[in-house]
Enzyme design. Sequence first.
Site, PDB file in Angstrom:
ATOM      1  N   HIS A  83      36.494 -27.300  -9.276  1.00 56.31           N
ATOM      2  CA  HIS A  83      35.339 -26.296  -9.082  1.00 56.31           C
ATOM      3  C   HIS A  83      35.433 -25.662 -11.150  1.00 56.31           C
ATOM      4  O   HIS A  83      36.985 -26.244 -11.808  1.00 56.31           O
ATOM      5  CB  HIS A  83      35.623 -25.082  -9.080  1.00 56.31           C
ATOM      6  CG  HIS A  83      35.027 -26.154  -6.909  1.00 56.31           C
ATOM      7  ND1 HIS A  83      35.394 -25.233  -6.107  1.00 56.31           N
ATOM      8  CD2 HIS A  83      34.592 -26.965  -6.776  1.00 56.31           C
ATOM      9  CE1 HIS A  83      34.710 -24.966  -5.342  1.00 56.31           C
ATOM     10  NE2 HIS A  83      34.584 -26.261  -5.483  1.00 56.31           N
ATOM     11  N   GLU A  85      35.764 -23.571 -12.759  1.00 57.81           N
ATOM     12  CA  GLU A  85      36.714 -21.899 -12.713  1.00 57.81           C
ATOM     13  C   GLU A  85      38.354 -22.833 -13.123  1.00 57.81           C
ATOM     14  O   GLU A  85      39.186 -22.257 -13.181  1.00 57.81           O
ATOM     15  CB  GLU A  85      36.620 -21.039 -10.903  1.00 57.81           C
ATOM     16  CG  GLU A  85      36.030 -20.186 -11.221  1.00 57.81           C
ATOM     17  CD  GLU A  85      35.151 -20.831 -10.202  1.00 57.81           C
ATOM     18  OE1 GLU A  85      34.340 -20.554  -9.403  1.00 57.81           O
ATOM     19  OE2 GLU A  85      34.478 -22.661  -9.823  1.00 57.81           O
ATOM     20  N   CYS A 111      34.803 -19.392  -4.584  1.00 59.53           N
ATOM     21  CA  CYS A 111      35.222 -19.568  -3.345  1.00 59.53           C
ATOM     22  C   CYS A 111      36.541 -18.911  -3.207  1.00 59.53           C
ATOM     23  O   CYS A 111      37.374 -18.843  -4.424  1.00 59.53           O
ATOM     24  CB  CYS A 111      35.155 -21.275  -3.814  1.00 59.53           C
ATOM     25  SG  CYS A 111      36.047 -22.350  -3.915  1.00 59.53           S
ATOM     26  N   CYS A 114      39.533 -20.774  -5.966  1.00 51.99           N
ATOM     27  CA  CYS A 114      39.693 -20.461  -7.329  1.00 51.99           C
ATOM     28  C   CYS A 114      39.624 -18.728  -6.764  1.00 51.99           C
ATOM     29  O   CYS A 114      40.774 -18.916  -8.141  1.00 51.99           O
ATOM     30  CB  CYS A 114      38.511 -20.587  -7.306  1.00 51.99           C
ATOM     31  SG  CYS A 114      37.601 -22.797  -7.437  1.00 51.99           S
TER      32      CYS A 114
END
Length: 158
Positions: A83, A85, A111, A114
């Site tokens: 991801h 992040e 999410c 993260c």
Amino acid sequence: MENDGYKRPSWDEYFMHLAYLVSTRSTCLRRKVGAILVRDRRIISTGYNGAPTGIKHCLEVGCLRDQLGIPSGERQEICRGLHAEQNAIIQAARFGVSTVGATLYCTTQPCITCSKMLINAGIVRIVVVERYPDTLAEKMLREAGIPVEFIKIQSQEE
């Protein structure tokens, strides 16, 4: 002084526009996400979602999640990509930049995976545009005292 209707963007708008620019590097076939870590109004790291360095991207081999029929928001571990992040945190670590006290600007709400990483990375504020349906992530960020702020930004064409 005349400004011809020009509206200077706020810092949040400025950094969010940059997060959208970062998202254009994404190699995910499902969702383009960009993230920027900022401290003292200075960018300390960026990230977008895509496969690890040296690994083929979904653009090249197709989306494993689509091939397996996995709905969005479920079984995130079954994916070639990281991801945005996660990549922003990893890039800061790789170059020895502390993330403690930083603000995350991300095109999409984090999410749960993260969110846990952001908590432990010392992120103190999160600014996003798009919602992501993950109530556990929202609950954990609230419990950690990290505000998640939603903003609207105008596109460049408007």
